[in-house]
Design an enzyme around this catalytic site. Structure first.
Site, short mmCIF file in Angstrom:
data_model
loop_
_atom_site.label_atom_id
_atom_site.label_comp_id
_atom_site.label_asym_id
_atom_site.label_seq_id
_atom_site.Cartn_x
_atom_site.Cartn_y
_atom_site.Cartn_z
N ASP A 152 0.85 -1.19 0.00
CA ASP A 152 0.00 0.00 0.00
C ASP A 152 0.89 1.24 0.00
OD1 ASP A 152 -2.35 1.83 0.72
OD2 ASP A 152 -3.30 -0.14 0.86
N HIS A 205 -3.63 6.06 3.42
CA HIS A 205 -4.42 4.89 3.05
C HIS A 205 -3.84 3.61 3.65
CE1 HIS A 205 -5.93 1.77 0.19
NE2 HIS A 205 -6.97 2.56 0.06
N SER A 417 -11.36 -1.02 -0.36
CA SER A 417 -10.03 -1.04 0.25
C SER A 417 -10.10 -1.41 1.71
CB SER A 417 -9.37 0.33 0.13
OG SER A 417 -8.80 0.53 -1.12
#
Length: 487
Positions: A152, A205, A417
């Site tokens: 990520d 994120h 996600s």
């Protein structure tokens, strides 16, 4: 206070990838030209001979790919040794030439990617399993003894979500991918476990996703409960930056393939740094697309499954109605142990009879291979964040962490996600329950016991399971899956 009592956000941070690895196009130059990915075919059809291109050259074996790159005059970047693929850069004419080389079987573009953006351990009964079940080692079922990898934007290892009881970080291997920058050595480098790679990439994120998979269980001020599905696991983070490219993400998968048995290196005990058994991938192509069995991504995840590692994909945030395939391409791989995850909305209450998230990508109703495998909560998910990071700031619902200085260190975000890492953590729980399980057994335990919530498309027989084009086999049920796996 439960997450359901927080003000719900309507913002869907679905930053996903613009990866299109679906199918091939006819050879452009000669009858013997190796096939190419759609995006590379389009690029080569219009690019001038001198235009710069980065490509992944697949060979019948590694030597063939290496020779082809060298003979075409391309500059080698890195190689994926176990699957016979070499990443290289050069001119469009050189890429056209490499297609003619002996032993070249496929060439794909280094496509740009963007990240998908949503911790509902109650709906999946993950929290119940943590509290009531034990693993093969006799400890609570929290993923203890299992390594989890997250590819990520990075992670903040100093976040309280990842602190161990002794004060150290449960992020045991912290890596930064430099592959997208075209370095030919040191493509993925280890950095100190204290370095915040998420801030380096201006992300957020990755920390949020990692918190959902493996964050510590806390009750915050006001009674708000947070925590991931495998808070006892150890974490390997591979930061590919905020602007993902196929080369960067594939290099990360390749790193796991080559290092999953000892992610911290030789001489580090498995107790301190357990083998990686599951990988989370919360990125993929915008708009979905057809499955490409020839891509390096697919070759890598199949090699990982053969070596006992489960790969988990977010299915995408493009919604749909079943009239077309909008699912994330690599997640459509029918190989056992490769899972695609749809987003479920527990309506903020932990209910198991909620809805499929509107934004969750649907497969094509007439193509069962394109359907997601399973659902997990991905809407309005509270997890680890830092308020100054771009993705975290979109949540607009900051919650203070457990320490007096942990201001706004949790936030609410939605997206597939956030559904994917719930399954990633659940896989870690299942491996703790049965350490010698195969990826196929893990997948079967999850899909055969999934809770059949009824919202959306009806379930149909799809191989050995009943499934649907919007939610897969249903909502993950950890307690039931453990029972199926261990009996």
């Amino acid at each position: 206070m439960s997450l359901g009592r927080l003000r719900r956000s309507t913002l869907i941070v679905a930053c996903v990838t613009v990866l299109s690895l679906s199918g091939t196009v006819p050879a452009q130059a000669e009858q013997s030209s190796a096939p190419v990915s759609d995006t590379l075919g389009s690029l080569l059809a219009t690019a001038s001979g001198a235009a710069r291109v980065t490509a992944l050259v697949h060979g019948s074996d590694l030597a063939a790919a290496e020779n082809a790159v060298r003979e075409a005059g391309l500059t080698r970047i890195t190689a994926f040794r176990k699957i016979g693929v070499v990443a290289a850069t050069g001119t469009a004419d050189q890429v056209r030439a490499v297609r003619q080389a002996a032993g070249v079987t496929y060439v794909e573009n280094n496509d740009p990617l963007r990240v998908y953006a949503s911790s509902g351990t109650q709906a999946t009964r993950s929290l119940e399993a943590q509290q009531t079940l034990t693993g093969a080692d006799g400890t609570k079922l929290t993923g203890t003894g299992v390594g989890v990898a997250v590819i990520d934007t990075g992670v903040d290892p100093t976040h309280p979500a990842f602190s161990a009881k002794d004060g150290s970080s449960r992020v045991v291997a912290n890596l930064k991918s430099l592959c997208a920058q075209g370095t030919d050595t040191g493509c993925i480098v280890k950095v100190p476990n204290s370095v915040d790679t998420d801030t380096l990439s201006l992300g957020g994120h990755g920390t949020h996703v990692t918190g959902i998979a493996a964050g510590n269980d806390f009750t915050l001020s006001g009674g708000t409960r947070v925590g991931g599905t495998a808070p006892g696991s150890k974490i390997t983070s591979i930061s590919t930056g905020a602007a993902l490219l196929v080369l960067g993400s594939d290099a990360a998968l390749n790193w796991v393939l080559e290092n999953h048995r000892a992610p911290c290196g030789a001489g580090v005990s498995a107790q301190a740094c357990p083998p990686i058994k599951v990988i989370n991938n919360s990125y993929g192509p915008s708009g979905g697309g057809g499955f490409d069995p020839n891509s390096a991504t697919v070759k890598l995840q199949r090699a990982l499954a053969a070596e006992g590692v489960v790969t988990v994909w977010a299915n995408g945030n493009d919604g749909g109605d079943g009239s077309q395939n909008l699912s994330n391409p690599p997640g459509q791989d029918p190989t056992p142990g490769i899972l695609s995850v749809a987003s479920y909305n527990d309506q903020g209450t932990g209910t198991r009879d909620g809805t499929v998230s509107d934004y969750s990508s649907r497969g094509a109703a007439n193509d069962q291979q394109s359907w997601p495998d399973i659902s997990a909560p991905g809407e309005n998910i509270l997890s680890a964040c830092r308020p100054y990071l771009p993705i975290c700031s979109t949540g607009l619902q900051p919650v203070n962490g457990p320490g007096m200085l942990d201001l706004g260190t949790y936030n609410v975000i939605s997206g597939t996600s956030m559904a994917a890492p719930q399954i990633t953590g659940i896989v870690a729980q299942l491996y703790q329950a049965k350490p010698d399980a195969t990826p196929a057994e893990i997948e079967d335990a999850l899909k055969s016991t999934a809770y059949k919530y009824t919202d959306g498309a009806p379930y149909q027989q799809a191989g050995p399971y009943t499934s649907s084009f919007d939610k897969g086999t249903g909502l993950a049920d950890v307690v039931a899956a453990v029972g199926a796996l261990t009996n």
